[in-house]
Structure formats: C-alpha cells, structure tokens
Design a protein around this motif. Structure first.
Motif, short mmCIF file in Angstrom:
data_model
loop_
_atom_site.label_atom_id
_atom_site.label_comp_id
_atom_site.label_asym_id
_atom_site.label_seq_id
_atom_site.Cartn_x
_atom_site.Cartn_y
_atom_site.Cartn_z
N ALA A 111 25.60 15.59 -60.62
CA ALA A 111 25.04 14.51 -59.80
C ALA A 111 23.56 14.74 -59.50
CB ALA A 111 25.82 14.40 -58.49
N ILE A 144 27.64 14.58 -52.18
CA ILE A 144 26.89 13.65 -53.03
C ILE A 144 26.60 12.34 -52.29
CG2 ILE A 144 27.04 12.22 -55.11
CD1 ILE A 144 28.67 14.58 -56.35
N SER A 145 27.60 11.88 -51.52
CA SER A 145 27.44 10.60 -50.82
C SER A 145 26.42 10.68 -49.69
CB SER A 145 28.78 10.15 -50.25
OG SER A 145 29.19 10.97 -49.16
N GLU A 146 26.18 11.87 -49.16
CA GLU A 146 25.30 12.02 -48.00
C GLU A 146 23.91 12.55 -48.33
OE1 GLU A 146 28.71 12.83 -44.55
OE2 GLU A 146 27.36 14.45 -45.15
N ASN A 147 23.64 12.83 -49.60
CA ASN A 147 22.37 13.46 -49.94
C ASN A 147 21.73 12.81 -51.16
OD1 ASN A 147 22.22 16.14 -48.18
ND2 ASN A 147 24.34 15.87 -48.82
N SER A 148 20.41 12.95 -51.23
CA SER A 148 19.66 12.43 -52.36
C SER A 148 19.56 13.49 -53.44
CB SER A 148 18.26 12.00 -51.92
OG SER A 148 17.48 13.15 -51.59
N LYS A 149 19.09 13.09 -54.61
CA LYS A 149 19.04 14.00 -55.76
C LYS A 149 18.00 15.11 -55.58
CE LYS A 149 20.69 10.54 -59.05
NZ LYS A 149 20.39 9.75 -60.28
N ASN A 185 36.83 16.79 -53.30
CA ASN A 185 36.52 15.85 -52.22
C ASN A 185 35.27 16.28 -51.46
OD1 ASN A 185 38.72 14.24 -52.81
ND2 ASN A 185 40.06 15.29 -51.37
N SER A 221 38.12 17.15 -45.89
CA SER A 221 37.93 17.01 -47.34
C SER A 221 39.12 17.53 -48.13
CB SER A 221 36.64 17.72 -47.77
OG SER A 221 36.68 19.09 -47.42
N LYS A 272 32.26 15.20 -53.41
CA LYS A 272 32.04 13.77 -53.25
C LYS A 272 31.33 13.47 -51.93
CE LYS A 272 36.04 12.30 -56.00
NZ LYS A 272 37.38 11.64 -55.95
N LEU A 273 31.74 14.17 -50.86
CA LEU A 273 31.11 13.98 -49.56
C LEU A 273 29.65 14.39 -49.60
CD1 LEU A 273 31.28 13.46 -46.48
CD2 LEU A 273 31.98 15.85 -46.22
#
Length: 247
Positions: free
Chosen positions: A144, A116-121, A110, A105, A113-114
């Motif tokens: 996010a 956020i991309s791998e997890n739900s709210k 970064n 990362s 971003k990782l």
C-alpha cells in the motif's frame, strides 16, 4: 470439570475466564525469549521521523517497555500506536502510558487495513518485532506504499523444559489444547514426536488464523479458532465445540 491446556505463560485473565466457566486451566510455556538491540530501539524511539508505532506481540510491547522513558519519549503522546486485541491495548497503556488503536482488529490482516485507512502513503512506522515474525502485516503495508521500519527486538527459542512439561502433561487427562503461536506449535510437535503420547489426538484450538494454518500444515485438524485474540473468544470456541459433540 474439563481440563484445558493453554500453551502460553500464566495469565490471570485467562485463568479467571476459564474458571468462571467451570474449566480447569493448565499453562505450559513452549517458548522462551531473549531481548536484543536495546540501544538501537532507544535511538529509534527518539527519532521524530515516524508517524506511529506498531506493536503486534506481547514481547514487542515488553521490549519497548524495558527501554521506555516517559519524559524522554513524550513525542509519542501525539502519535498513533497500533496493536491487535484489547489485552495488548491494556498492556501498552500499563507499560507505556499510551493509548492504542486496533483493539477490535483481531488479526494482522485487519490491523493492516486499519493502518492503511488512517494514513497517507508518506507515513512511516516503527515496527519492533521478533525474529520469527509473520510477514503478513509488513508486506500488506508495503504493497500500500506505506513505509515500515522493522527492528528485531527479541528472539524466540524453544523452552528448555518443554519436553519435560509435555511428558508430565501426558500423564494427566486434559480435554483439549489451545495454541498461541506458529513457533510454539512447531516446538511442541517436534517434542511430541520423541515419545508415545495421548496429546496429539486431543481437540486443537488456535488463537488466530496464522496459528491455525500452522497446525493444519502439521497434518492436524482444527477444532476451533478464536474470533479475537482474547480469553473470552477462546472460551466461546471451546464451549461451542464441546456443545456440538454432546448434541
């Protein structure tokens, strides 16, 4: 052989990389740390509500390591641990016996971003950190709509020997200096202003963007910024700089 000052604790990894490239290394630790809130950290590590653990500094990893009980905290074997850089991943594996994501990362932006991309709210993360932590990662995750539970597990202070170390360093002949934290930059320059020195005019390198911005805010120029928080990346930045000054 050029002499490079690394404003961090002694590291065999850094010493090897610099030595292999024919550089002499001097380590000067500008910070000292005290670990706090151990009981609260133990309780939170035993709490099943978290989807993952975020460890963005070596000291945060150490703080967790001081409380760690593999038999008690087996629940973390099925959760995700996030960090920045290969060195931190190795430290997490060594102290906690866990794998970690985020080796490539490079920085907090970064890493956020990782995550956020791998997890739900709906996911919530435990974030052991220091009293001088950057708000970049928690603010990005909160924006996010991810939940982050920050717990201060260590305090950062100025090393009581810093002025003496800087004065001794001033009598040597370093070629450049590498800074590893915004707080370290601040403490170092607070002390450099107390005596006539030849250090302020040396090329300044930073481990990452946050540290680079701090150096620039002090009114100083940056000679280079490591692309990743790793010794090889710092070494490459220094070599590139000196190659350009020779040509």
């Amino acid at each position: 052989m050029r002499k490079v000052v690394l404003f961090k604790g002694v590291s065999e990894d850094y010493e090897k990389v610099f030595s292999d490239n024919n550089y002499e290394v001097v380590f000067v630790e500008p910070l000292q740390f005290s670990f706090i809130n151990r009981d609260q950290l133990r309780e939170k590590l035993d709490d099943k509500q978290y989807e993952g653990l975020i460890l963005t500094s070596p000291r945060a990893i150490e703080a967790v390591g001081r409380c760690w009980d593999p038999a008690k905290y087996m629940l973390w074997n099925t959760k995700t641990v996030y960090t920045v850089g290969h060195t931190s991943c190795q430290k997490i594996n060594r102290l906690l016996g866990l794998g970690a994501s985020g080796a490539s990362s490079g920085n907090a932006v970064n890493l956020a971003k990782l995550i956020i991309s791998e997890n739900s709210k709906t996911h919530k993360f435990l974030f052991p950190c220091g009293n001088l932590r950057s708000e970049t990662l928690p603010n990005t995750l909160t924006a996010a709509e991810l939940s982050i539970d920050a717990l201060t597990v260590y305090e950062t202070k100025e090393n009581e020997n810093l002025r003496r170390d800087l004065m001794e360093l001033n009598e040597s002949a370093p070629a450049c200096m590498v800074f590893f934290s915004p707080s370290g930059c601040e403490y170092i320059y607070r002390q450099l202003q107390t005596f006539n020195n030849r250090l302020s005019v040396l090329p300044h390198f930073a481990i990452g963007n946050s540290t680079a911005h701090k150096i620039e805010n002090l009114g100083l120029e940056i000679a280079g910024v490591a692309q990743k928080p790793e010794p090889e990346s710092i070494m490459e930045s220094i070599k590139t700089y000196f190659a350009s000054t020779v040509s």
